[in-house]
Design an enzyme around this catalytic site. Structure first.
Site, PDB file in Angstrom:
ATOM      1  N   ASP A  41       0.819  -1.235  -0.117  1.00 58.32           N
ATOM      2  CA  ASP A  41       0.451  -0.336   0.012  1.00 58.32           C
ATOM      3  C   ASP A  41       0.683   1.296   0.209  1.00 58.32           C
ATOM      4  O   ASP A  41       1.777   1.253   0.977  1.00 58.32           O
ATOM      5  CB  ASP A  41      -0.717  -0.467   0.983  1.00 58.32           C
ATOM      6  CG  ASP A  41      -1.681   0.475   1.144  1.00 58.32           C
ATOM      7  OD1 ASP A  41      -2.409   1.548   0.177  1.00 58.32           O
ATOM      8  OD2 ASP A  41      -2.605   0.032   1.694  1.00 58.32           O
ATOM      9  N   ASP A  42       0.214   2.284  -0.774  1.00 60.59           N
ATOM     10  CA  ASP A  42       1.121   3.317  -1.052  1.00 60.59           C
ATOM     11  C   ASP A  42       2.985   3.214  -1.236  1.00 60.59           C
ATOM     12  O   ASP A  42       3.907   4.131  -0.956  1.00 60.59           O
ATOM     13  CB  ASP A  42       0.719   4.197   0.267  1.00 60.59           C
ATOM     14  CG  ASP A  42       0.081   4.656  -0.132  1.00 60.59           C
ATOM     15  OD1 ASP A  42      -1.020   4.540  -0.953  1.00 60.59           O
ATOM     16  OD2 ASP A  42      -0.642   5.239   0.730  1.00 60.59           O
ATOM     17  N   CYS A  81      -5.968   4.439  -3.482  1.00 60.16           N
ATOM     18  CA  CYS A  81      -6.097   2.718  -2.701  1.00 60.16           C
ATOM     19  C   CYS A  81      -7.381   2.066  -3.321  1.00 60.16           C
ATOM     20  O   CYS A  81      -7.153   1.335  -4.547  1.00 60.16           O
ATOM     21  CB  CYS A  81      -5.872   2.990  -1.902  1.00 60.16           C
ATOM     22  SG  CYS A  81      -5.107   3.893  -0.849  1.00 60.16           S
ATOM     23  N   HIS A 137      -9.571  -2.293  -1.238  1.00 60.10           N
ATOM     24  CA  HIS A 137      -9.742  -1.590  -0.205  1.00 60.10           C
ATOM     25  C   HIS A 137     -10.638  -1.799   1.072  1.00 60.10           C
ATOM     26  O   HIS A 137     -10.585  -1.630   1.953  1.00 60.10           O
ATOM     27  CB  HIS A 137     -10.319   0.414  -1.066  1.00 60.10           C
ATOM     28  CG  HIS A 137      -9.737   1.121  -0.053  1.00 60.10           C
ATOM     29  ND1 HIS A 137      -8.514   1.660   0.536  1.00 60.10           N
ATOM     30  CD2 HIS A 137     -10.812   1.608   0.774  1.00 60.10           C
ATOM     31  CE1 HIS A 137      -8.678   2.764   0.847  1.00 60.10           C
ATOM     32  NE2 HIS A 137     -10.339   2.780   1.288  1.00 60.10           N
ATOM     33  N   ASP A 314       0.212  -0.180  -5.510  1.00 53.89           N
ATOM     34  CA  ASP A 314      -0.656   0.264  -5.825  1.00 53.89           C
ATOM     35  C   ASP A 314      -0.745   1.225  -6.163  1.00 53.89           C
ATOM     36  O   ASP A 314      -1.697   1.971  -7.295  1.00 53.89           O
ATOM     37  CB  ASP A 314      -2.151   0.322  -4.448  1.00 53.89           C
ATOM     38  CG  ASP A 314      -2.569   1.322  -3.464  1.00 53.89           C
ATOM     39  OD1 ASP A 314      -0.874   1.531  -2.957  1.00 53.89           O
ATOM     40  OD2 ASP A 314      -3.280   1.092  -3.150  1.00 53.89           O
ATOM     41  N   HIS A 315      -0.046   2.079  -6.348  1.00 50.43           N
ATOM     42  CA  HIS A 315       0.215   3.259  -6.695  1.00 50.43           C
ATOM     43  C   HIS A 315       1.588   4.051  -6.281  1.00 50.43           C
ATOM     44  O   HIS A 315       2.124   3.295  -4.895  1.00 50.43           O
ATOM     45  CB  HIS A 315      -1.122   4.335  -6.040  1.00 50.43           C
ATOM     46  CG  HIS A 315      -1.347   4.944  -4.785  1.00 50.43           C
ATOM     47  ND1 HIS A 315      -1.008   5.398  -4.265  1.00 50.43           N
ATOM     48  CD2 HIS A 315      -2.401   4.373  -4.424  1.00 50.43           C
ATOM     49  CE1 HIS A 315      -1.105   5.112  -3.002  1.00 50.43           C
ATOM     50  NE2 HIS A 315      -2.601   4.667  -3.625  1.00 50.43           N
TER      51      HIS A 315
HETATM   52 CA   LIG Z   1      -2.973   2.782  -1.538  1.00 50.50          CA
END
Ligand SMILES: [Ca+2]
Ligand SMILES: [Ca+2]
Length: 475
Positions: A41-42, A81, A137, A314-315
């Site tokens: 995540d992130d 997300c 998410h 995810d990004h």
């Molecule tokens: Ca994320």
């Protein structure tokens, strides 16, 4: 050394003799590959194998990268997300599913009503599905509940009783610090252990396991040992040439006014850039450790040679680049993600610099595992690039953020086109930080025009009735 292409692996597996079974049981002789999908995540490009930050310490992901294929020019479909994960799991872009900003669940989106998640697709094709942590998410709820055969858990890590470092007027999630005391208290670590334990089992079907880690998403709380890896006073911060923002369209610069992250001015005026950078790096090293727990367990298990591994985030995430924090932009720091594949038949000689999208994960795994092709998938299989990283890709990686705004990233260029027609154009061969906007330079018009033709024509409207952009924080 014999190097097998992925097609060869599938063929050889189909032909493997099995003395325990009758000779006419051709179908049952086909041993399907297992899949381990790790999502983070992130996590931006601050991993050793992408060299996004010179001090990032990620030995486990780097070791995986060394034995797999790195896609060094991979980008999310949406830089936030919910929508990024909906895109990966459905295999369709925001311009089809209509979620361009944080919000809706997969099962809420009418366009996805009849589209199977990748987990459901594998399950319907003979796999047992295991899933834990943050994958979709909002989790697999409602009509998606049956997509997952077994949960590996979705706990939350403990938080300190009081904020540790954040200024009092910042959003509650934007805190960081050395907490709790041990890895064992962290949800991500518990998830890694659960996944590790599952590898000890002998499944009667091939498995599709998805493991989703929460860090380095804020709040950036990880045990002290991960902070101690870094010298806070000597951390590199991104370059910030003063005129950088002068050549940007003004409309999108307001993004900080409706996102929940602090503005760059708020970070700098509070003297927090160094310590936030420290906490983000510490969180990356912690999650790298968790990835290592999973990979070590797989390696020492009976599934080691029969499991394809894909790892992605995810990004991306800004830590002050373009005077921005967190995500949601269409610039490199927000769209670029780690993406790599490893496992039987996957070569590891060179990174692939061709553009890749997280939309490509679904069709790639379908092809690697020899499942029937699904017509609904909008990404392209990366198998040609897994076999030969020099195989070119015409299509740029397309990222959409908030309705009507798109980025088109080719091998060497990025074109951003905003809803009002404003544009940015960057030459990544000379300007990897995207400092110099060339959109109005006539000498690059041919390049701009070539990318522009990939701009999505038809786009589903934003599903949410109230856009995040409507809650502007006026200051
Ligand atoms: Ca994320
Ligand atoms: Ca600039």
């Amino acid at each position: 050394m014999i190097v097998l292409s992925l097609q060869c692996v599938a063929t050889i597996r189909a032909a493997e003799p099995s003395s325990a079974e009758p000779s006419n049981a051709e179908q049952s002789d086909v041993q399907q590959l297992n899949v381990l999908m790790i999502c983070i995540d992130d996590l931006n490009d601050w991993v050793g194998f992408l060299e996004g930050h010179p001090q990032a310490i990620t030995p486990h992901m780097d070791a995986l990268a060394k034995r797999g294929r790195i896609f060094s020019n991979a980008h999310c479909a949406v830089p936030v997300c919910t929508s990024s994960r909906v895109s990966v799991m459905s295999g369709v872009a925001a311009t089809t599913h209509g979620s361009y900003e944080i919000g809706p669940r997969y099962e809420e989106l009418p366009a996805l009503k009849n589209l199977p998640t990748i987990q459901r697709y594998f399950k319907d094709n003979g796999y047992v599905t295991l899933e834990g942590g943050k994958v979709l998410h909002h989790g697999f709820g409602g009509r998606l509940a049956g997509d997952i055969d077994r949960s590996l858990g979705r706990k939350r890590s403990p938080r300190p009783k009081k904020p540790m470092n954040r200024p009092s007027d910042w959003s509650g999630a934007w805190d960081w610090g050395a907490f709790p005391a041990t890895n064992a208290e962290m949800a991500d670590h518990q998830l890694a252990k659960n996944a590790a334990a599952a590898f000890k089992e002998d499944f009667d079907k091939p498995f599709f396991m998805t493991v989703g880690f929460f860090r380095p998403h804020v709040p950036l709380y990880v045990p002290p040992k991960w902070f101690d890896l870094y010298d806070a006073d000597s951390l590199s911060l991104p370059p910030d040439p003063k005129p950088d923002l002068n050549d940007l369209p003004k409309n999108f610069l307001t993004i900080n006014n409706y996102a929940v992250a602090p503005t760059h001015a708020e970070v700098v005026s509070n003297g927090k850039q160094q310590s936030l950078t420290h906490a983000y790096l510490a969180s990356i090293s912690f999650v790298d450790h968790c990835v290592g727990v999973v990979l070590d367990a797989l390696k020492s298990s009976q599934h080691s040679d029969d499991t394809v591994i894909v790892l992605w985030s995810d990004h991306g995430f800004h830590l002050g680049e373009k005077q921005h924090w967190a995500k949601r932009t269409l610039w490199e720091e927000s769209t670029r993600v780690p993406l790599l594949f490893a496992g039987p038949g996957i070569q590891h000689d060179k990174a692939c610099a061709e553009p890749a999208s997280l939309l490509d994960v679904y069709p790639t795994l379908v092809e690697i595992c020899n499942l029937p092709k699904s017509k609904h998938l909008e990404g392209l299989s990366l198998v040609p690039q897994l076999n030969d990283p020099a195989t070119s890709r015409d299509r740029p990686a397309i990222t959409s953020s908030y309705f009507g705004n798109h980025s088109l990233r080719s091998r060497d260029w990025r074109l951003i086109v905003y809803e009002d027609g404003a544009e940015e154009l960057y030459d990544h061969r000379n300007d990897p930080d995207e400092f110099l906007n060339l959109a109005s330079d006539p000498s690059h018009k041919a390049t701009r025009d070539q990318l522009f033709r990939w701009l999505p024509g038809k786009a589903a409207p934003e599903y949410k009735t109230t856009s995040e952009r409507s809650r502007v924080r006026l200051k």
